[in-house]
Write a protein that holds these residues in place. Structure first.
Motif, PDB file in Angstrom:
ATOM      1  N   TRP A  21     -28.572  54.783  21.476  1.00 21.11           N
ATOM      2  CA  TRP A  21     -28.924  54.707  20.071  1.00 21.11           C
ATOM      3  C   TRP A  21     -28.157  53.591  19.362  1.00 21.11           C
ATOM      4  N   LEU A  22     -26.908  53.375  19.758  1.00 17.45           N
ATOM      5  CA  LEU A  22     -26.136  52.271  19.176  1.00 17.45           C
ATOM      6  C   LEU A  22     -26.834  50.943  19.437  1.00 17.45           C
ATOM      7  N   ALA A  23     -27.304  50.768  20.664  1.00 18.82           N
ATOM      8  CA  ALA A  23     -28.029  49.541  21.018  1.00 18.82           C
ATOM      9  C   ALA A  23     -29.299  49.414  20.177  1.00 18.82           C
ATOM     10  N   VAL A  24     -30.020  50.521  20.009  1.00 21.90           N
ATOM     11  CA  VAL A  24     -31.268  50.494  19.238  1.00 21.90           C
ATOM     12  C   VAL A  24     -30.999  50.146  17.777  1.00 21.90           C
ATOM     13  N   ILE A  25     -30.024  50.831  17.162  1.00 24.40           N
ATOM     14  CA  ILE A  25     -29.720  50.590  15.748  1.00 24.40           C
ATOM     15  C   ILE A  25     -29.191  49.175  15.539  1.00 24.40           C
ATOM     16  N   ALA A  26     -28.317  48.706  16.449  1.00 26.62           N
ATOM     17  CA  ALA A  26     -27.797  47.341  16.339  1.00 26.62           C
ATOM     18  C   ALA A  26     -28.924  46.324  16.416  1.00 26.62           C
ATOM     19  N   PHE A  27     -29.929  46.620  17.232  1.00 26.69           N
ATOM     20  CA  PHE A  27     -31.072  45.712  17.379  1.00 26.69           C
ATOM     21  C   PHE A  27     -31.934  45.687  16.116  1.00 26.69           C
ATOM     22  N   ILE A  28     -32.323  46.859  15.648  1.00 24.46           N
ATOM     23  CA  ILE A  28     -33.299  46.890  14.552  1.00 24.46           C
ATOM     24  C   ILE A  28     -32.676  46.619  13.186  1.00 24.46           C
ATOM     25  N   GLU A  29     -31.346  46.777  13.043  1.00 22.98           N
ATOM     26  CA  GLU A  29     -30.739  46.508  11.736  1.00 22.98           C
ATOM     27  C   GLU A  29     -30.855  45.032  11.362  1.00 22.98           C
ATOM     28  N   SER A  30     -31.021  44.161  12.354  1.00 24.74           N
ATOM     29  CA  SER A  30     -31.071  42.732  12.086  1.00 24.74           C
ATOM     30  C   SER A  30     -32.393  42.274  11.475  1.00 24.74           C
ATOM     31  N   SER A  31     -33.410  43.149  11.504  1.00 25.16           N
ATOM     32  CA  SER A  31     -34.697  42.703  10.986  1.00 25.16           C
ATOM     33  C   SER A  31     -35.480  43.768  10.221  1.00 25.16           C
ATOM     34  N   VAL A  32     -35.363  45.048  10.611  1.00 26.76           N
ATOM     35  CA  VAL A  32     -36.242  46.041   9.980  1.00 26.76           C
ATOM     36  C   VAL A  32     -35.547  47.319   9.519  1.00 26.76           C
ATOM     37  N   PHE A  33     -34.269  47.524   9.850  1.00 27.67           N
ATOM     38  CA  PHE A  33     -33.617  48.800   9.534  1.00 27.67           C
ATOM     39  C   PHE A  33     -32.537  48.594   8.481  1.00 27.67           C
ATOM     40  N   LEU A  34     -32.401  49.561   7.577  1.00 26.35           N
ATOM     41  CA  LEU A  34     -31.546  49.401   6.412  1.00 26.35           C
ATOM     42  C   LEU A  34     -30.074  49.732   6.674  1.00 26.35           C
ATOM     43  N   ILE A  35     -29.792  50.667   7.582  1.00 24.78           N
ATOM     44  CA  ILE A  35     -28.431  51.144   7.804  1.00 24.78           C
ATOM     45  C   ILE A  35     -27.748  50.299   8.875  1.00 24.78           C
ATOM     46  N   PRO A  36     -26.550  49.781   8.612  1.00 29.57           N
ATOM     47  CA  PRO A  36     -25.863  48.949   9.604  1.00 29.57           C
ATOM     48  C   PRO A  36     -25.377  49.767  10.795  1.00 29.57           C
ATOM     49  N   ALA A  37     -25.260  49.112  11.926  1.00 28.42           N
ATOM     50  CA  ALA A  37     -24.812  49.780  13.149  1.00 28.42           C
ATOM     51  C   ALA A  37     -23.383  50.299  13.039  1.00 28.42           C
ATOM     52  N   ASP A  38     -22.616  49.759  12.106  1.00 30.30           N
ATOM     53  CA  ASP A  38     -21.226  50.198  11.909  1.00 30.30           C
ATOM     54  C   ASP A  38     -21.147  51.703  11.648  1.00 30.30           C
TER      55      ASP A  38
END
Length: 202
Positions: A21-38
């Motif tokens: 999930w960390l990999a997924v969130i880190a990937f999508i935060e750069s273009s389509v997701f609002l919450i940062p992977a941090d």
């Protein structure tokens, strides 16, 4: 909606598949997701400090890959895909302001500050880099260095200070990082102005 997304992202840290999930969130935060992977990274690193650097590497790699996806969204699919994403998150006006008032060299600087401190938001700058066709090699290198530096700094802090630093990071690190990024931007424009003045004097 923002709070719901935040809580959902935070809840992923307790799953056995948290690293995926960390990999997924880190990937999508750069273009389509609002919450940062941090948000996901911090509790994971706190729970397993021995894996903090490993998680940092995973986050850096997939954040960079997500940035590349955002770059190509801006380059090839701005009207069809990138613009609707920006409008959905209320970032379109911010994007247009940056687009109209910054040159390629300024966007290169913003790639560094967004990677270090989310200033401006990563998705805005990555898409913009594709739209104005910033050097792809520079784009990738800046993502690796800036985002890697952020996650590695968090890994070091979590391993050294543990739970106390987590509360500090969640409450104040964004402000501190934002100030640091603002100082970096100010220094850049001062140096550019002085350099331009010196060239004009010659």
């Amino acid at each position: 909606m923002l709070r719901t997304l935040y809580d959902w992202t935070l809840s992923l840290a307790a799953r056995k598949t948290a690293e995926i999930w960390l990999a997924v969130i880190a990937f999508i935060e750069s273009s389509v997701f609002l919450i940062p992977a941090d948000v996901l990274y911090l509790p994971m690193a706190l729970a397993r400090p021995d894996r903090a650097y490993r998680y940092a590497i995973v986050a850096t790699i997939f954040s960079t890959l997500g940035g590349i996806a955002g770059y190509f969204l801006g380059l090839f699919a701005y009207d069809a895909l990138a613009r609707p994403v920006l409008e959905f998150y209320g970032k379109f006006d911010e994007f247009e302001q940056l687009r109209q008032c910054t040159g390629e060299d300024t966007i290169m600087l913003l790639l560094v500050t967004s990677g270090l401190a989310h200033l401006p938001p990563i998705k805005v700058v990555t898409i913009l880099a594709g739209v104005v066709q910033v050097s792809f090699a520079f784009f990738v290198i800046s993502c690796i260095i800036a985002r890697g530096a952020r996650f590695m700094a968090l890994a070091w802090a979590m391993r050294r200070y543990g739970e106390p630093i987590r509360h500090f990071i969640e409450k104040r690190l964004g402000l501190i990082a934002g100030l640091a990024a603002a100082i970096l931007i100010a220094l850049y424009f001062i140096a550019k102005y002085l350099g331009g003045g010196a060239m004009a004097a010659c």
